[in-house]
Design a protein around this motif. Structure first.
Motif, PDB file in Angstrom:
ATOM      1  N   GLY A  74      24.619 -10.090 -56.863  1.00 46.71           N
ATOM      2  CA  GLY A  74      24.744  -9.824 -56.120  1.00 46.71           C
ATOM      3  C   GLY A  74      26.161 -11.300 -55.221  1.00 46.71           C
ATOM      4  N   LEU A  75      27.206 -11.368 -56.551  1.00 46.77           N
ATOM      5  CA  LEU A  75      28.109 -11.994 -55.549  1.00 46.77           C
ATOM      6  C   LEU A  75      29.532 -11.030 -55.682  1.00 46.77           C
ATOM      7  CD1 LEU A  75      28.185 -15.340 -57.595  1.00 46.77           C
ATOM      8  CD2 LEU A  75      26.872 -14.776 -55.182  1.00 46.77           C
ATOM      9  N   GLU A  76      29.016  -9.896 -55.441  1.00 45.47           N
ATOM     10  CA  GLU A  76      30.096  -8.599 -54.731  1.00 45.47           C
ATOM     11  C   GLU A  76      31.758  -9.242 -53.859  1.00 45.47           C
ATOM     12  OE1 GLU A  76      27.574  -8.496 -53.785  1.00 45.47           O
ATOM     13  OE2 GLU A  76      26.503  -7.073 -55.220  1.00 45.47           O
ATOM     14  N   ASN A  77      31.461 -10.332 -52.940  1.00 45.13           N
ATOM     15  CA  ASN A  77      32.453 -11.042 -52.204  1.00 45.13           C
ATOM     16  C   ASN A  77      33.442 -11.180 -52.748  1.00 45.13           C
ATOM     17  OD1 ASN A  77      33.462 -13.031 -50.476  1.00 45.13           O
ATOM     18  ND2 ASN A  77      33.795 -11.724 -49.839  1.00 45.13           N
ATOM     19  N   GLU A  78      34.952 -10.966 -52.564  1.00 46.73           N
ATOM     20  CA  GLU A  78      36.327 -11.686 -54.032  1.00 46.73           C
ATOM     21  C   GLU A  78      36.277 -12.819 -53.852  1.00 46.73           C
ATOM     22  OE1 GLU A  78      40.785 -10.673 -54.532  1.00 46.73           O
ATOM     23  OE2 GLU A  78      40.445  -9.926 -52.554  1.00 46.73           O
ATOM     24  N   PHE A  79      35.982 -13.702 -52.426  1.00 47.46           N
ATOM     25  CA  PHE A  79      36.839 -14.806 -52.921  1.00 47.46           C
ATOM     26  C   PHE A  79      34.616 -15.734 -53.085  1.00 47.46           C
ATOM     27  CE2 PHE A  79      35.447 -19.098 -50.289  1.00 47.46           C
ATOM     28  CZ  PHE A  79      36.530 -19.730 -50.463  1.00 47.46           C
ATOM     29  N   ASP A 113      18.843  -8.359 -51.179  1.00 45.82           N
ATOM     30  CA  ASP A 113      19.875  -7.167 -50.714  1.00 45.82           C
ATOM     31  C   ASP A 113      20.564  -7.642 -51.231  1.00 45.82           C
ATOM     32  OD1 ASP A 113      21.069  -5.456 -49.981  1.00 45.82           O
ATOM     33  OD2 ASP A 113      20.275  -5.364 -47.713  1.00 45.82           O
ATOM     34  N   GLN A 114      22.214  -7.463 -51.421  1.00 42.51           N
ATOM     35  CA  GLN A 114      23.585  -7.670 -51.767  1.00 42.51           C
ATOM     36  C   GLN A 114      24.371  -7.893 -50.557  1.00 42.51           C
ATOM     37  OE1 GLN A 114      24.600  -3.825 -53.734  1.00 42.51           O
ATOM     38  NE2 GLN A 114      24.324  -5.503 -55.536  1.00 42.51           N
ATOM     39  N   HIS A 140      26.128   1.573 -47.530  1.00 43.18           N
ATOM     40  CA  HIS A 140      25.285   0.430 -48.590  1.00 43.18           C
ATOM     41  C   HIS A 140      23.420   0.780 -48.237  1.00 43.18           C
ATOM     42  CE1 HIS A 140      24.353  -3.606 -49.599  1.00 43.18           C
ATOM     43  NE2 HIS A 140      23.198  -3.965 -48.085  1.00 43.18           N
ATOM     44  N   GLN A 141      22.075   1.247 -49.518  1.00 41.74           N
ATOM     45  CA  GLN A 141      21.148   1.036 -49.289  1.00 41.74           C
ATOM     46  C   GLN A 141      21.433   2.109 -48.831  1.00 41.74           C
ATOM     47  OE1 GLN A 141      19.917  -0.551 -51.596  1.00 41.74           O
ATOM     48  NE2 GLN A 141      20.205  -2.560 -51.568  1.00 41.74           N
ATOM     49  N   TYR A 148      15.332  -9.264 -42.656  1.00 36.49           N
ATOM     50  CA  TYR A 148      17.175  -9.938 -43.210  1.00 36.49           C
ATOM     51  C   TYR A 148      17.628  -9.164 -44.344  1.00 36.49           C
ATOM     52  CZ  TYR A 148      14.450 -12.957 -40.882  1.00 36.49           C
ATOM     53  OH  TYR A 148      13.545 -13.991 -40.207  1.00 36.49           O
ATOM     54  N   CYS A 149      17.718  -7.739 -44.022  1.00 39.41           N
ATOM     55  CA  CYS A 149      18.027  -6.608 -45.098  1.00 39.41           C
ATOM     56  C   CYS A 149      19.174  -5.980 -44.318  1.00 39.41           C
ATOM     57  CB  CYS A 149      16.900  -5.636 -45.814  1.00 39.41           C
ATOM     58  SG  CYS A 149      16.277  -6.314 -47.237  1.00 39.41           S
TER      59      CYS A 149
END
Length: 553
Positions: free
Chosen positions: A50-55, A309-310, A453-454, A494-495
């Motif tokens: 779930g590491l979708e963030n570019e940075f 969650d992502q 999202h979801q 916390y989703c």
């Protein structure tokens, strides 16, 4: 990247075996090299979903690319005699642990402190910095420390096992419980104790004597509790049988090694010595490395538990301007609405048909309404409001009234303009530029969009700031009547993406702030809204709006 990590773990195993065959290396040093070469790449692999963030993803890629060279530098330092050259090689591993720590911090600040199982994993990567630091102290043979050399080395290994593998396994257990709908009282206490445990034990060792014994008893007791629940739920749980078997065996080994820790601490405190340091290295160290850490990592690898969650896939606006410029507005840029249709936000949790028609008209034909606002600063934030008012006036954003004993109404005028999507980067961006009717000063320059999202659509509102942007991700909800609630508050599980975020360049962090916007129609048919903002859970301000149709509407 996942395949590469598998290859690196196998390569690390091969290199570790070669080091053991070729060099005459002490047991404790060999266990440290085992962590560098095998456990770290495996840990990255089993926690990286779930590491979708570019940075964050690029940072993750760098940690993978540098893992083998850094592990080799650390391992080379261990086969050399302590001294300057050995210390220089150890600095290579320390630098890598700093990178792991930055990776952990980046995950943490983007997502926030919850859910706790992910914070456990973040904390594990951050702890490795301490392990790298103690390694450098030992390899440089630094004199004048209040501990003998062997204790310095054991502290380094402590932060590569107890402070690294234990929090990761506990975090993965939290993921497993969520995925299998297991609710366990006391799990939060266990997680916090496991994360704080290494520092509690370190404090006990610093004070020495009975304080050290008490810290060990507390830590061992928590780990007994953790082991028992892990074994129980692996026996009756779901997922790979072999994976559950490995995790269960790993927890049994933890019970054994923690018992040895208790006996060693008891002997130091009360005597006689029941175990020596060489005994602990042989039985406790080997048991932790192979029985607990390695077998456990294989088990969790086979169970392959994903985060709930992502958290790292939120679209962020590229816009940093707080003015209307012909170069970024879209053709005939004037539009009349913030959203095309409230029906777009329909979900299992939101029914647009329950929303009052007047509220629907406000969002779908916004420019035909005028707003009159009253800002209330709450106790504890009133003194800061004048400074806030000055700063926000200078930057032309979020320019709210300061605290006034006699609160004044502030009428706002505004226009809505479509923004070129290729410049903003989000779907159908449109800016709502609100100004003070009397002074013409900008109050808000907010760029509205949305993202999915979801199976849920969120409002995605960007507030450009100097060289940065603040983003409010708002969940759309019905109230108990026929009103509408937009909120950044987290759900109970916390989703979801709801939250307030600050992005500086490509680094995004979740702010300790929450907002809710509640718009409703009174019994007299008047449209009102209440905008609440909290900071660290404390209410800092409330904006009450009266919303009127234009006279020609």
């Amino acid at each position: 990247m996942q395949k590469r990590l598998s290859i690196q773990s196998c390569l690390g195993a091969f290199l570790w075996i070669m080091i053991m065959i070729i060099f005459s290396i002490e047991l404790i040093e060999s266990l440290l090299a085992f962590s560098f070469l095998i456990l770290v790449p495996f840990a990255l692999k089993i926690t990286s979903s779930g590491l979708e963030n570019e940075f964050i993803y690029k940072l993750f890629q760098v940690t993978i690319l540098l893992q083998v060279p850094a592990a080799l530098l650390g391992s080379i330092s261990l086969v050399m005699a302590p001294g300057v050259l050995s210390g220089v090689f150890a600095i290579g591993w320390l630098a890598y642990t700093v990178l792991l720590g930055i990776y952990g911090v980046s995950r943490l600040i983007y997502r926030g402190l919850s859910p706790l199982e992910e914070t456990m994993i973040d904390g594990a990567f951050i702890y490795t910095i301490l392990g790298g630091g103690w390694l450098v102290l030992h390899r440089f043979a630094v004199e004048g420390l209040p501990f003998p050399s062997v204790i310095v080395l054991l502290t380094a290994i402590h932060f590569h096992y107890s402070a690294f593998i234990l929090p990761i396994f506990t975090g993965l257990l939290g993921r497993y419980f969520y995925r299998n709908d297991i609710k366990l009282r006391g799990l939060t206490f266990i997680m916090i104790s496991v994360l704080a445990g290494p520092m509690i034990v370190a404090a006990g060792i610093t004070f020495g004597g009975f304080a050290e014994f008490l810290s060990v008893v507390f830590y061992v007791g928590v780990l007994y509790w953790l082991s028992v629940i892990t074994i129980w739920y692996m026996l009756k749980g779901k997922g790979s049988r072999l994976g559950r078997f490995c995790v269960g065996v790993s927890s049994i080994c933890l019970v054994g090694t923690m018992t040895l820790s208790f006996l060693y601490s008891y002997g130091i405190t009360f005597g006689p010595f029941l175990l020596t340091i060489p005994d602990m290295a042989l039985f406790h160290g080997v048991g932790n490395a192979f029985g607990y850490a390695f077998v456990g990592i294989i088990g969790w690898f086979m169970l392959n538990v994903k985060p709930r969650d992502q958290y790292y896939s939120i679209p962020i606006s590229r816009m940093r301007e707080r003015r209307l410029d012909p170069s970024f507005v879209k053709g005939d840029s004037y539009v009349t609405c913030l959203i095309d249709s409230i029906e777009e936000f329909k979900s299992d949790e939101f029914d647009p048909l329950l929303v009052h028609p007047s509220i629907q008209r406000f969002y779908e034909d916004t420019t035909k309404f005028r707003l009159v606002a009253t800002t209330t600063w709450h106790c504890g934030f009133r003194m800061l409001s004048k400074l806030y008012h000055k700063i926000t006036g200078d930057i032309g954003q979020l320019h709210l009234q300061p605290y006034l004993k006699d609160e004044q109404e502030q009428e706002m005028t505004g226009t809505i303009h479509a923004i070129k999507q290729e410049l903003d980067g989000r779907v159908k961006p449109r800016v709502w530029w609100r100004q003070d009717k009397e002074t013409d000063k900008t109050i808000f320059f907010a760029i509205y969009s949305h993202h999915d999202h979801q199976d849920k659509r969120y409002m995605n509102i960007a507030l450009p700031l100097p060289k940065s942007v603040m983003t409010g991700i708002l969940r759309v909800e019905n109230d108990e009547d026929n009103g509408l609630i937009l909120t950044s508050k987290k759900t109970t599980n916390y989703c979801g993406h709801a939250g307030i975020y600050l992005t500086i360049k490509k680094v995004t962090s979740r702010l300790p702030m929450e907002e809710s916007f509640h718009i409703q129609v009174s019994s007299e048919g008047k449209l009102t809204a209440k905008h609440d903002l909290t900071f660290f859970g404390f209410r800092c301000l409330t904006i009450n709006y009266k919303i009127f149709p234009m006279k020609n509407n």
